[in-house]
Motif scaffolding. Structure first.
Motif, PDB file in Angstrom:
ATOM      1  N   ALA A  40      43.680  77.355  21.752  1.00 55.94           N
ATOM      2  CA  ALA A  40      42.374  77.800  21.259  1.00 55.94           C
ATOM      3  C   ALA A  40      42.258  77.630  19.749  1.00 55.94           C
ATOM      4  N   ARG A  41      43.356  77.930  19.027  1.00 59.56           N
ATOM      5  CA  ARG A  41      43.321  77.834  17.571  1.00 59.56           C
ATOM      6  C   ARG A  41      43.262  76.392  17.078  1.00 59.56           C
ATOM      7  N   THR A  42      43.692  75.444  17.909  1.00 57.54           N
ATOM      8  CA  THR A  42      43.653  74.029  17.519  1.00 57.54           C
ATOM      9  C   THR A  42      42.561  73.264  18.261  1.00 57.54           C
ATOM     10  N   SER A  43      41.677  73.997  18.932  1.00 56.06           N
ATOM     11  CA  SER A  43      40.615  73.351  19.706  1.00 56.06           C
ATOM     12  C   SER A  43      39.616  72.638  18.789  1.00 56.06           C
ATOM     13  N   ARG A  44      38.948  71.641  19.345  1.00 57.17           N
ATOM     14  CA  ARG A  44      37.897  70.951  18.603  1.00 57.17           C
ATOM     15  C   ARG A  44      36.592  71.738  18.605  1.00 57.17           C
ATOM     16  N   ARG A 105      50.775  77.186  16.335  1.00 57.87           N
ATOM     17  CA  ARG A 105      49.645  76.464  15.735  1.00 57.87           C
ATOM     18  C   ARG A 105      50.090  75.789  14.441  1.00 57.87           C
ATOM     19  N   GLY A 106      50.821  76.531  13.622  1.00 60.07           N
ATOM     20  CA  GLY A 106      51.307  75.952  12.375  1.00 60.07           C
ATOM     21  C   GLY A 106      52.238  74.775  12.616  1.00 60.07           C
ATOM     22  N   CYS A 107      53.055  74.865  13.655  1.00 58.99           N
ATOM     23  CA  CYS A 107      53.979  73.761  13.963  1.00 58.99           C
ATOM     24  C   CYS A 107      53.223  72.532  14.457  1.00 58.99           C
TER      25      CYS A 107
END
Length: 219
Positions: A40-44, A105-107
């Motif tokens: 979700a945090r890296t979603s477009r 997410r950071g990774c």
């Protein structure tokens, strides 16, 4: 030392076992939910990123003890009978999901964008690119901080004692109430925590050093 005997030692070992079980439950279910948080945090989709960010910040900004109280006493207000194990497990799962999701997410975002662009050039879908290109590289970066967070989760299980769950800390409290030897009893409990946490901490540092060496060799 008082009258500390084999029965007390077995009681502490039972508490230690439940500490490990609670840690494993929180880490497995929290990891599964954390993977969803990472997606979700890296979603477009901007709205999904914003909603997930708000939820993550809400959990990270709330003490774990408060989360345990909210589950244990909050659900009871609505007539839901909650066991101490369920309350502690659910609170730790939510806690772990928020932090693991942000770690991962950071990774994922640490992987060069050119990797994703190359996957698009090969006509891979976003999921295929994530599964076959991004995640295998991010896994190497994420291993050390993930193991380090496991140590934090293990130590945080001690807060489950406030709702009556008999893990290692609660077991030590029960024994101390009968022996009145806090220094010895909690010292033994501390040694048990150390025996669990120290190898994990060493492993996390070793993985981090190996990662740094690999990065220098690649450079």
């Amino acid at each position: 030392m008082g009258d500390f005997n084999l029965f007390h030692l077995r009681y502490l070992l039972d508490g230690l076992l439940w500490t490990v079980i609670l840690t494993a439950l929180a880490f497995v279910f929290g990891g599964a939910a954390g993977f969803g948080v990472m997606l979700a945090r890296t979603s477009r989709r901007r709205w999904l990123r914003r909603v997930s960010l708000v939820l993550v910040q809400a959990v990270q900004g709330t003490p774990l003890l408060i989360l345990i109280f909210l589950v244990y006493f909050g659900l009871g207000i609505f007539g839901v009978d909650v066991s101490p194990l369920f309350a502690a497990g659910l609170a730790l799962t939510v806690y772990s999901a928020a932090f693991l999701g942000e770690i991962w997410r950071g990774c994922v975002e640490a992987i060069p964008k050119t990797q994703g662009e190359a996957a698009e050039c090969l006509a891979l879908s976003r999921w295929q690119a994530l599964r076959d290109v991004i995640l295998p590289q991010a896994l190497r970066v994420a291993t050390a901080p993930t193991v380090g967070f496991m140590v934090q989760v293990l130590k945080s299980t001690s807060l489950a004692s406030v709702v009556g769950f008999v893990e290692l800390t609660r077991a030590a409290q029960v024994i101390n109430n009968s022996l009145f030897s806090p220094f010895f009893v909690f010292g033994v409990a501390g040694l048990f925590y150390f025996a669990l946490c120290y190898p994990l901490s060493r492993w996390s540092r070793a993985l981090e050093r190996r990662l740094n060496v690999g990065r220098r060799q690649s450079a």
